[in-house]
Design a protein around this motif. Structure first.
Motif, PDB file in Angstrom:
ATOM      1  N   VAL A 188      -4.489   5.777   1.396  1.00 13.42           N
ATOM      2  CA  VAL A 188      -4.170   6.428   2.668  1.00 13.42           C
ATOM      3  C   VAL A 188      -5.174   6.005   3.735  1.00 13.42           C
ATOM      4  O   VAL A 188      -4.828   5.761   4.895  1.00 13.42           O
ATOM      5  N   SER A 189      -6.457   5.864   3.344  1.00 11.54           N
ATOM      6  CA  SER A 189      -7.467   5.456   4.330  1.00 11.54           C
ATOM      7  C   SER A 189      -7.227   4.037   4.824  1.00 11.54           C
ATOM      8  O   SER A 189      -7.593   3.694   5.948  1.00 11.54           O
ATOM      9  N   LEU A 190      -6.606   3.204   3.966  1.00 12.70           N
ATOM     10  CA  LEU A 190      -6.394   1.806   4.354  1.00 12.70           C
ATOM     11  C   LEU A 190      -5.263   1.636   5.362  1.00 12.70           C
ATOM     12  O   LEU A 190      -5.251   0.662   6.112  1.00 12.70           O
ATOM     13  N   VAL A 191      -4.319   2.588   5.356  1.00 14.38           N
ATOM     14  CA  VAL A 191      -3.108   2.392   6.164  1.00 14.38           C
ATOM     15  C   VAL A 191      -3.398   2.124   7.649  1.00 14.38           C
ATOM     16  O   VAL A 191      -2.891   1.140   8.197  1.00 14.38           O
ATOM     17  N   PRO A 192      -4.214   2.942   8.343  1.00  9.00           N
ATOM     18  CA  PRO A 192      -4.385   2.690   9.782  1.00  9.00           C
ATOM     19  C   PRO A 192      -4.943   1.310  10.076  1.00  9.00           C
ATOM     20  O   PRO A 192      -4.511   0.657  11.032  1.00  9.00           O
TER      21      PRO A 192
ATOM     22  N   VAL B  57       0.831  -1.200   0.000  1.00  6.85           N
ATOM     23  CA  VAL B  57       0.000   0.000   0.000  1.00  6.85           C
ATOM     24  C   VAL B  57       0.867   1.251   0.000  1.00  6.85           C
ATOM     25  O   VAL B  57       0.639   2.201  -0.762  1.00  6.85           O
ATOM     26  N   LEU B  58       1.931   1.233   0.820  1.00  4.73           N
ATOM     27  CA  LEU B  58       2.798   2.411   0.898  1.00  4.73           C
ATOM     28  C   LEU B  58       3.502   2.665  -0.426  1.00  4.73           C
ATOM     29  O   LEU B  58       3.649   3.808  -0.860  1.00  4.73           O
ATOM     30  N   VAL B  59       3.909   1.571  -1.081  1.00  6.37           N
ATOM     31  CA  VAL B  59       4.557   1.741  -2.378  1.00  6.37           C
ATOM     32  C   VAL B  59       3.580   2.346  -3.378  1.00  6.37           C
ATOM     33  O   VAL B  59       3.935   3.233  -4.163  1.00  6.37           O
ATOM     34  N   ILE B  60       2.317   1.880  -3.322  1.00  7.13           N
ATOM     35  CA  ILE B  60       1.315   2.458  -4.234  1.00  7.13           C
ATOM     36  C   ILE B  60       1.165   3.964  -3.963  1.00  7.13           C
ATOM     37  O   ILE B  60       1.075   4.766  -4.891  1.00  7.13           O
ATOM     38  N   ILE B  61       1.171   4.334  -2.682  1.00  9.74           N
ATOM     39  CA  ILE B  61       1.050   5.764  -2.360  1.00  9.74           C
ATOM     40  C   ILE B  61       2.224   6.538  -2.958  1.00  9.74           C
ATOM     41  O   ILE B  61       2.049   7.579  -3.593  1.00  9.74           O
ATOM     42  N   LEU B  62       3.431   5.988  -2.770  1.00  8.15           N
ATOM     43  CA  LEU B  62       4.617   6.665  -3.313  1.00  8.15           C
ATOM     44  C   LEU B  62       4.514   6.801  -4.831  1.00  8.15           C
ATOM     45  O   LEU B  62       4.818   7.848  -5.409  1.00  8.15           O
TER      46      LEU B  62
ATOM     47  N   THR C 166       7.290  12.325   2.239  1.00  9.39           N
ATOM     48  CA  THR C 166       7.330  12.550   0.794  1.00  9.39           C
ATOM     49  C   THR C 166       6.007  13.130   0.295  1.00  9.39           C
ATOM     50  O   THR C 166       5.985  14.110  -0.468  1.00  9.39           O
ATOM     51  N   THR C 167       4.894  12.522   0.740  1.00  8.39           N
ATOM     52  CA  THR C 167       3.580  12.979   0.280  1.00  8.39           C
ATOM     53  C   THR C 167       3.360  14.434   0.675  1.00  8.39           C
ATOM     54  O   THR C 167       2.896  15.251  -0.123  1.00  8.39           O
ATOM     55  N   LEU C 168       3.736  14.735   1.922  1.00 10.63           N
ATOM     56  CA  LEU C 168       3.567  16.094   2.422  1.00 10.63           C
ATOM     57  C   LEU C 168       4.361  17.100   1.566  1.00 10.63           C
ATOM     58  O   LEU C 168       3.818  18.111   1.092  1.00 10.63           O
ATOM     59  N   ALA C 169       5.634  16.764   1.347  1.00  6.77           N
ATOM     60  CA  ALA C 169       6.489  17.685   0.602  1.00  6.77           C
ATOM     61  C   ALA C 169       6.016  17.819  -0.843  1.00  6.77           C
ATOM     62  O   ALA C 169       5.982  18.927  -1.401  1.00  6.77           O
ATOM     63  N   ALA C 170       5.599  16.672  -1.435  1.00  8.94           N
ATOM     64  CA  ALA C 170       5.154  16.727  -2.819  1.00  8.94           C
ATOM     65  C   ALA C 170       3.883  17.567  -2.942  1.00  8.94           C
ATOM     66  O   ALA C 170       3.693  18.286  -3.935  1.00  8.94           O
ATOM     67  N   GLY C 171       3.010  17.491  -1.936  1.00  9.67           N
ATOM     68  CA  GLY C 171       1.800  18.314  -1.954  1.00  9.67           C
ATOM     69  C   GLY C 171       2.140  19.787  -1.982  1.00  9.67           C
ATOM     70  O   GLY C 171       1.613  20.557  -2.795  1.00  9.67           O
ATOM     71  N   LEU C 172       3.064  20.184  -1.095  1.00  6.11           N
ATOM     72  CA  LEU C 172       3.487  21.590  -1.077  1.00  6.11           C
ATOM     73  C   LEU C 172       4.100  21.987  -2.416  1.00  6.11           C
ATOM     74  O   LEU C 172       3.833  23.061  -2.954  1.00  6.11           O
ATOM     75  N   PHE C 173       4.933  21.075  -2.958  1.00  2.29           N
ATOM     76  CA  PHE C 173       5.600  21.336  -4.229  1.00  2.29           C
ATOM     77  C   PHE C 173       4.575  21.540  -5.340  1.00  2.29           C
ATOM     78  O   PHE C 173       4.682  22.475  -6.142  1.00  2.29           O
ATOM     79  N   LEU C 174       3.553  20.675  -5.363  1.00  2.00           N
ATOM     80  CA  LEU C 174       2.527  20.751  -6.404  1.00  2.00           C
ATOM     81  C   LEU C 174       1.777  22.084  -6.309  1.00  2.00           C
ATOM     82  O   LEU C 174       1.426  22.700  -7.323  1.00  2.00           O
ATOM     83  N   MET C 175       1.527  22.533  -5.064  1.00  2.00           N
ATOM     84  CA  MET C 175       0.808  23.801  -4.903  1.00  2.00           C
ATOM     85  C   MET C 175       1.595  24.961  -5.474  1.00  2.00           C
ATOM     86  O   MET C 175       1.040  25.902  -6.022  1.00  2.00           O
ATOM     87  N   MET C 176       2.923  24.885  -5.291  1.00  2.00           N
ATOM     88  CA  MET C 176       3.726  26.027  -5.708  1.00  2.00           C
ATOM     89  C   MET C 176       4.105  25.988  -7.176  1.00  2.00           C
ATOM     90  O   MET C 176       4.346  27.018  -7.775  1.00  2.00           O
ATOM     91  N   SER C 177       4.150  24.774  -7.756  1.00  2.00           N
ATOM     92  CA  SER C 177       4.728  24.692  -9.091  1.00  2.00           C
ATOM     93  C   SER C 177       3.697  24.617 -10.208  1.00  2.00           C
ATOM     94  O   SER C 177       4.057  24.413 -11.355  1.00  2.00           O
ATOM     95  N   ARG C 178       2.412  24.735  -9.895  1.00  2.00           N
ATOM     96  CA  ARG C 178       1.404  24.682 -10.949  1.00  2.00           C
ATOM     97  C   ARG C 178       0.578  25.956 -10.955  1.00  2.00           C
ATOM     98  O   ARG C 178       0.300  26.525  -9.901  1.00  2.00           O
ATOM     99  N   ARG C 179       0.148  26.370 -12.140  1.00  2.00           N
ATOM    100  CA  ARG C 179      -0.567  27.635 -12.238  1.00  2.00           C
ATOM    101  C   ARG C 179      -2.066  27.516 -12.017  1.00  2.00           C
ATOM    102  O   ARG C 179      -2.699  28.437 -11.586  1.00  2.00           O
ATOM    103  N   LYS C 180      -2.643  26.368 -12.389  1.00  2.00           N
ATOM    104  CA  LYS C 180      -4.089  26.248 -12.305  1.00  2.00           C
ATOM    105  C   LYS C 180      -4.550  26.190 -10.852  1.00  2.00           C
ATOM    106  O   LYS C 180      -3.952  25.482 -10.043  1.00  2.00           O
TER     107      LYS C 180
END
Lengths: 218, 475
Positions: free
Chosen positions: A39-43, A8-13, A133-147
């Motif tokens: 993500v919902s399955l992890v816990p 599951v974690l690999v799929i998330i990555l 990784t997910t957290l950082a990528a989320g922030l990155f996506l917010m900053m690096s896309r215009r839409k």
């Protein structure tokens, strides 16, 4: 069940990398739906691995899958369909560079996880790496896309990452379902409101490009 | 059952969506009065929480709740009059969101569970977004978008901070319920490293909402684009609620013996906010943005005062009360000007001393008050904060603070003089009305009243609030 958890974690990555490299909005929303469900399955997988039985958290996981995997992507699809989008994602940083950045994020989060010297239960190190990784990528996506809609997706990914950090770091005994449900409800209403604003931005400017949103400044 | 303080406004808010507009207006005033009476009962200790895992009556919470409830009564009177005169579009949504906003803010004030507090703060963002957006202009749209995105991301980081605090609990092998009151009892056993990390994340997260620089970028846009009644609430009540989150974690840090670290963080953010506000206010062409920057400055002063501790923390709490009263009064007066002239630009507005005599008096008096002139309370609070900082030996910080305050005063004074006595070619569109002037005057008079005579019960509440961070007249 560590094996399943790892899958599951690999799929998330992979979903993180996929969303960084995707140029189609529809594919991006689908990736987010997949990520939300995983993500919902992890816990519940962690719970299962620990003492071999699944308790009352099962209902909560179902609610979470419905919200993160169905309702929120559904809202995003409706928002996306109504929009007049000329070019789809319009990155500020290109797809290949984004992918490279994603790989670097995975490396750095592995490093950070090791450097934190936490005595985590077995299998949680991988979870923490994925979470950061997910957290950082989320922030990155917010900053690096215009839409504007891609920024909402970035926010969702950030939220997924934070949820995973919470799952990785804290004991399950702190979990109060009222609280978890409140957080989820906030997220759902938040995406709804963002969707409404998106729709209005589209009406007002004929586009959802955030470069139009720059008239207020000092 | 003190939970009614937030349950009833939320029910009222949902109800307001389905009733005729006239009834919705009545509902707003009625709910405001009812909320105030419940708050007074809670203040006197007559109401106890039922869900003790999540909610608790604390002195700091009651202070914030009382301020919110009090100013909401007068803002709602103004809002009804404003909506009636301007034929506000989507008025039911407006009333509904005002009530939901009141409900969620009350929930923040009562929360004892850190994540419940987080949920409530995030909810305030969501229900206040439609208030900013109610006029549906392009600028309002931009302001709402920035508000929702920046605050949501900021507050998401605060959630991360909450998880770090939970982690510090697990590392210390403590098994208590996760709530501020029980954490305070075992604070010494918490893992200091993760507690510090959590504190930094929470200051960044809730600091975004509170308008501390450099995370303040949404604030001038949102406060200037919202209808004035909503701006008054955003500035006078919401910022305090965000501050409450920081205050509670700061108290936990003090009990855990990490007060020195948290104080320095707060002093740094406070000074930066005052300076940034001072720089941006100097050539400000928009009088509502000027008020918004003044809010950033005042939040900076409050953070500074709490960070310095001792007598300054007493000053900070007094400052919080008076800032809410004065700033909401100022925003309401600014709303009259905006309605009267139809523009927020300082060069186009002028001579309000003749054109709007009553609004002029309230606007000018509010400006004098917020700049720290007696007989308004900010005078006392700023003196207490400065004395406290001298006692604590923070001479350099005091210098920067006073410099920042002077900058803000210089910038604001130019604008206020300009619109009070300058020339204008603008036609007066709408005259001032009694119900749009009276609320600002009541708020100003309350500030004067509390400056001349502070009732003992308020005094005791403030002392109990700051006791935990070692504040008071002998600290």
């Amino acid at each position: 069940m560590t094996h399943t958890t790892d899958t599951v974690l690999v799929i998330i990555l992979l979903s993180v990398l996929l969303s960084l490299g995707s140029s189609r909005l529809k594919a991006l929303v689908e990736t987010m739906a997949l990520q939300g469900i995983m993500v919902s399955l992890v816990p519940i997988l962690l719970d299962y691995g620990a003492d071999g039985h699944v308790g009352g958290s099962l209902i909560f996981v179902q609610i979470m899958i419905v919200i993160k995997g169905v309702l929120i992507p559904g809202l995003l699809f409706t928002a996306a369909r109504r929009m007049t989008i000329k070019r789809e994602i319009e990155p500020i940083i290109g797809y290949h560079a984004s992918l490279l950045a994603g790989l670097i994020m995975i490396m750095v989060s592995t490093l950070v996880t090791q450097r934190m010297h936490l005595t985590l239960p077995v299998g949680r190190e991988m979870l923490l790496t994925t979470a950061i990784t997910t957290l950082a990528a989320g922030l990155f996506l917010m900053m690096s896309r215009r839409k504007a809609i891609t920024q909402v997706i970035g926010y969702l990914m950030l939220e997924n990452g934070i949820y995973l950090v919470g799952t990785a770091l804290t004991k399950q005994s702190h979990t109060l379902y009222v609280i978890e449900f409140g957080v989820l409800l906030d997220l759902l209403v938040g995406v709804m409101i963002m969707g409404i604003i998106l729709n209005n931005i589209n009406h007002a400017f004929d586009d959802v490009d955030t470069t139009y949103l720059g008239s207020l400044k000092d | 059952m003190i939970e009614y303080v937030f349950i009833l406004p939320i029910i009222g808010g949902l109800l307001a969506l389905f009733v005729p507009v006239v009834m919705a207006r009545g509902l707003l005033i009625l709910a405001a009065l009812f909320h105030l009476s419940l708050t007074v009962l809670g203040w006197m200790g007559k109401l106890a929480p039922v869900y003790v895992n999540y909610f608790r009556v604390t002195p700091e919470g009651m202070l914030v709740l009382m301020v919110t409830s009090f100013i909401f009564v007068f803002i709602s009177i103004y809002a009804v009059s404003y909506a009636y005169e301007t034929n506000l579009q989507n008025e039911r949504i407006f009333v509904s969101c005002m009530l939901l906003f009141l409900g969620t803010m009350s929930m923040v004030a009562l929360s004892d569970h850190p994540i419940m507090l987080w949920i409530a703060v995030e909810a305030t963002t969501l229900v206040s977004a439609p208030l900013i957006f109610i006029k549906r202009s392009k600028e309002a749209l931009e302001a709402t978008w920035k508000y929702v995105m920046i605050c949501s991301v900021g507050i998401a980081l605060a959630l991360l901070g909450c998880f770090f605090i939970t982690l510090s609990m697990d590392i210390g092998n403590i098994d208590v319920a996760l709530s501020f009151s029980s954490l305070n009892l075992v604070a010494k056993q918490l893992d200091p490293l993760w507690l510090k990390t959590g504190f930094v994340f929470i200051v960044i997260g809730f600091g975004t909402k509170m308008g501390l620089a450099p995370m303040h970028t949404w604030l001038p846009d949102a406060h200037s684009q919202a209808p004035s009644a909503a701006s008054a609430l955003l500035s006078g009540a919401l910022l305090n609620c965000a501050f409450l989150g920081i205050f509670k974690v700061n108290a936990l840090m003090h009990v855990a013996g990490l007060g020195g670290f948290s104080s320095n963080v707060l002093v740094a953010f406070g000074l930066l906010s005052v300076l940034v506000a001072g720089i941006f206010i100097l050539n400000q062409p928009d009088y509502k943005r000027m008020l918004a920057y003044s809010s950033i400055e005042n939040m900076g002063v409050i953070a500074f005062g709490i960070g310095v501790g001792g007598i300054a923390s007493f000053g900070a709490i007094i400052h919080l009360i008076h800032h809410s009263l004065l700033k909401s009064s100022l925003f309401l007066s600014a709303g009259n000007l905006l309605l009267g002239f139809g523009t927020k630009l300082v060069p186009k507005v002028g001579n309000i001393a003749k054109l709007f005599p009553a609004t002029f008096v309230s606007f000018f008096a509010g400006f004098a008050g917020i700049s720290g002139f007696p007989p308004f309370g900010v005078f006392i609070s700023e003196i207490l904060i400065i004395i406290g900082a001298f006692q604590a030996g923070r001479y350099g910080s005091v210098g920067i603070l006073i410099f920042g305050l002077l900058l803000v005063f210089a910038g604001a004074a130019r604008i206020v003089m300009d619109i009070s006595f300058g020339e204008t070619s603008q036609e007066v569109l709408v005259k001032e009305k009694f119900f749009r002037v009276m609320p600002s005057f009541v708020l100003l008079l309350t500030s004067i009243g509390l400056c001349l005579w502070l009732p003992n019960s308020i005094y005791q509440k403030i002392l109990h609030t700051i006791e935990i961070i070692g504040g008071g007249f002998h600290g």
